[in-house]
Motif scaffolding. Structure first.
Motif, short mmCIF file in Angstrom:
data_model
loop_
_atom_site.label_atom_id
_atom_site.label_comp_id
_atom_site.label_asym_id
_atom_site.label_seq_id
_atom_site.Cartn_x
_atom_site.Cartn_y
_atom_site.Cartn_z
N THR A 154 7.63 25.03 26.11
CA THR A 154 8.50 26.20 26.01
C THR A 154 9.33 26.32 27.28
O THR A 154 8.79 26.45 28.37
CB THR A 154 7.67 27.48 25.82
N ILE A 155 10.65 26.28 27.13
CA ILE A 155 11.55 26.59 28.25
C ILE A 155 12.00 28.04 28.12
O ILE A 155 11.92 28.81 29.07
CB ILE A 155 12.75 25.63 28.28
N CYS A 156 12.44 28.40 26.96
CA CYS A 156 12.79 29.80 26.68
C CYS A 156 12.79 29.98 25.18
O CYS A 156 13.33 29.16 24.45
CB CYS A 156 14.16 30.13 27.28
N ASP A 157 12.16 31.06 24.69
CA ASP A 157 12.12 31.30 23.26
C ASP A 157 11.86 32.77 23.02
O ASP A 157 11.28 33.47 23.87
CB ASP A 157 11.02 30.46 22.61
N THR A 158 12.31 33.24 21.85
CA THR A 158 12.03 34.60 21.43
C THR A 158 10.89 34.56 20.43
O THR A 158 10.95 33.81 19.45
CB THR A 158 13.27 35.25 20.80
N LEU A 159 9.87 35.36 20.66
CA LEU A 159 8.70 35.41 19.79
C LEU A 159 8.72 36.70 18.98
O LEU A 159 9.06 37.77 19.50
CB LEU A 159 7.41 35.36 20.62
N TYR A 160 8.34 36.58 17.71
CA TYR A 160 8.21 37.74 16.83
C TYR A 160 6.82 37.75 16.20
O TYR A 160 6.16 36.71 16.10
CB TYR A 160 9.24 37.67 15.69
N ASP A 161 6.42 38.93 15.74
CA ASP A 161 5.25 38.98 14.88
C ASP A 161 5.61 38.32 13.55
O ASP A 161 6.74 37.86 13.35
CB ASP A 161 4.81 40.43 14.68
N SER A 162 4.68 38.31 12.60
CA SER A 162 4.88 37.57 11.35
C SER A 162 5.98 38.15 10.47
O SER A 162 6.45 37.47 9.55
CB SER A 162 3.57 37.53 10.56
N GLY A 163 6.41 39.38 10.72
CA GLY A 163 7.49 39.97 9.93
C GLY A 163 8.87 39.60 10.41
O GLY A 163 9.87 39.89 9.74
N GLY A 164 8.95 38.97 11.59
CA GLY A 164 10.24 38.56 12.11
C GLY A 164 11.04 39.72 12.68
O GLY A 164 10.49 40.79 12.98
N PRO A 165 12.35 39.54 12.82
CA PRO A 165 13.17 40.54 13.50
C PRO A 165 13.40 41.82 12.71
O PRO A 165 13.79 42.84 13.28
CB PRO A 165 14.49 39.80 13.74
N ALA A 166 13.19 41.79 11.39
CA ALA A 166 13.60 42.94 10.57
C ALA A 166 12.45 43.72 9.93
O ALA A 166 12.62 44.89 9.61
CB ALA A 166 14.56 42.46 9.47
#
Length: 580
Positions: A390-402
């Protein structure tokens, strides 16, 4: 003309029910009749490629690829070092007898010889898509199929059998499980060491694939992580949405993985199926989500790539923001939307496989890239090591951004950074059911890592830093969920001296979904500017001396290509930045 007529005939038989791509294409080619390899090569526009993909290490995950008999000479373009298992599709069951309608060249195809020559395991896929009650309730048919499969595997020296039983009615679920148990016993006794795998639906609509029972007999579960939107969908959408596209149709790859894990499927047996095909619908508009105004058509990934100067040009490409599904939209007497993976969306799937500790991936279908190296390169980048760097990443829970996360979840995300650097996690959203749903963060792997903190409720966790490994464990109970969390994880130097020298200027991630980082060693005042391709400056800021980390929020900018300039003293760097 004959092929078009056959396709229309098959489609007319499938309009009233959801069918998988396996069923759809098996029916199309079965009706067309069996051809020699040269015939399929003409249909596929096969061309021999000399592309070679270099992998920095050995494959560390299972890459299980379906080789359909209609692939012709496609196997000559396989990157064998990046394939662990070839599944020959298929022994087509006659439910009346258990014998084969055909097994389509299994005993003679050179594709299997090539797999053996490269140390790739071979499986015989057996397909049963109709006549389930006839077959499962006939002991003689069951016995015939079992003995035939064992004989064919033995004759070829193959490594196992893969079951693909689809459209099984709920009334036949118990009989299907009984047959799988019966077949597993005979297979193990007859061919010790053989592997038994099974294709699992993305959504078990009938509730018949009892994971607890199957786990006693199955070595690999191949989750068909596609067909969420199919030929008869009333809305166009990704065949494999990473997260749900709409609240009204709450199904996705992320949810399927969590559901099967909650039902007891071991992660070390779980393969995530990925589609090497596209699906296109006529639509009411050019922006997803949009109602489909007709039936969807499946195309191979290569067919889309071959038309990059036409309908599937960069100018027509878009990204659906809730599901992260890439698609093309174009007008030709009405709107059309074509959803298809690209290397970035597949990389997201492979990060999920690594971070959730899954066994690997499955591919439908090998050869659908027809000699292009792009998709093999993504495998080489992400699956030749145990965890994604991982250099840079956005993590979400299982529901994602919405959308909200799901009930009954219990999983670990394992992150690994670059050697000699640390990881930093910064939360931008956080909302869990207080006291019942929780997120724990550890410095290091699990088990064994040191707890950095455990969090519930709606207060943002603090910024946390770890060594080059970090673990996140999430748990939710059986009811009441919330909007979840979103965080940025990035590699950080353990000190300014962690950068090599004054020439080491890092600008990442590129492409970016929102946040762009600039890290450097320089001690003088610096200036960052961002320009559109037409030359208009959309961002400009001066930073005081010794500001070694600048972070730009690009989320308000439309997707596209921008020019970034970074200047510090006499040093100036210019980069193209892609904003998704």
């Amino acid at each position: 003309m004959r092929l078009l007529t056959l396709i229309l005939l098959v489609m007319s038989q499938l309009l009233t029910a959801q069918v998988s791509i396996h069923m759809e294409e098996a029916a199309k080619y079965r009706e067309a009749g069996y051809l020699e390899s040269e015939g399929y090569d003409l249909l596929n526009n096969f061309s021999l490629s000399d592309a070679e993909v270099e992998a920095d290490g050995e494959l560390q995950k299972i890459v299980f690829g379906y080789h359909p008999y209609w692939g012709g000479s496609n196997y000559l373009n396989y990157q064998w070092d990046l394939l662990s298992d070839l599944c020959y599709f298929s022994y087509d069951v006659d439910p009346e007898t258990g014998g084969p309608v055909s097994f389509y060249g299994w005993l003679t195809t050179p594709a299997i010889d090539s797999a053996f020559a490269h140390g790739v395991r071979v499986h015989l896929c057996v397909t049963l898509f109709s006549g389930h009650s006839i077959f499962f309730n006939n002991p003689q048919s069951r016995s015939t199929l079992t003995q035939n499969l064992i004989s064919l595997v033995r004759q070829r020296g193959a490594h196992g059998v893969s079951l693909d039983f689809e459209a099984v009615p709920a009334s036949q679920g118990p009989a299907m499980l009984d047959y799988i148990a019966e077949f597993s016993t005979v297979l193990r006794d007859s061919l010790p060491g053989s592997l038994l795998s099974i294709a699992m639906p993305a959504v078990d609509w009938s509730g018949i694939f009892d994971v607890g029972t199957l786990n006693q007999y199955i070595d690999l579960f191949m989750i068909m992580g596609y067909d969420y939107y199919w030929n008869g969908s009333n809305q166009a959408g990704p065949v494999d949405p990473h997260y749900s596209m709409t609240s009204g149709y709450d199904y996705s790859v992320s949810r399927s993985v969590s559901v099967y894990q909650s039902e007891g499927m071991p992660m070390e047996k779980m393969l995530l199926g990925v589609p090497y095909y596209a699906r296109e619908w006529p639509t009411a508009s050019g922006i997803a989500p949009s109602a489909a105004t007709g039936y969807g058509t499946a195309y191979t990934w290569a067919n889309v790539r071959n038309n990059a100067q036409g309908h599937y040009s960069p100018e027509n490409k878009k990204l659906e923001p809730n599901s992260f599904g890439p698609y093309f939209a174009y007008e030709e007497g009405g709107w059309y939307q074509c959803f298809v993976n690209d290397p970035a969306s597949l990389a997201r799937r492979y990060r999920l496989v690594n971070r959730r500790g899954m066994a690997g991936i499955g591919i439908w279908a090998l050869g659908y890239d027809n000699g292009y190296s792009d998709l093999w390169e993504v495998i080489a980048e992400h699956l030749v090591q145990a965890a994604v760097v991982t250099i840079c990443d956005t993590l979400y829970d299982s529901g994602g951004p919405a959308w909200d996360y799901y009930d009954n979840e219990d999983y670990v995300l394992s992150l690994q950074g670059q050697e000699g650097e640390g990881l930093e996690i910064i939360f931008h959203e956080f909302a869990l059911e207080t006291g019942y749903d929780s997120l724990w963060i550890y410095d290091g792997p699990l088990p064994g890592g040191a707890l950095l903190g455990g969090f519930s409720g709606s207060d943002l966790p603090p910024v946390m830093q770890a060594g080059n490994r970090m673990s996140l464990r999430f748990r939710s109970d059986h009811s009441t969920h919330a909007s979840g969390w979103m965080a940025l994880v990035q590699t950080i130097p353990l000190s300014v001296e962690g950068l090599r020298d004054e020439t080491d200027i890092r600008i990442y991630p590129n492409p970016s979904y929102g946040l762009l980082n600039i890290r450097h060693y320089l001690e003088e005042e610096s200036m960052v500017r961002l320009f559109s391709m037409s030359g208009i400056m959309v961002f400009g800021k001066e930073y005081p001396p010794a500001t070694n980390h600048a972070q730009l929020d690009l989320s308000h900018l439309p997707p596209g290509v921008y020019i970034l300039t970074f200047s510090c003293g006499a040093k100036e760097v210019k980069r193209k930045i892609v904003k998704y």
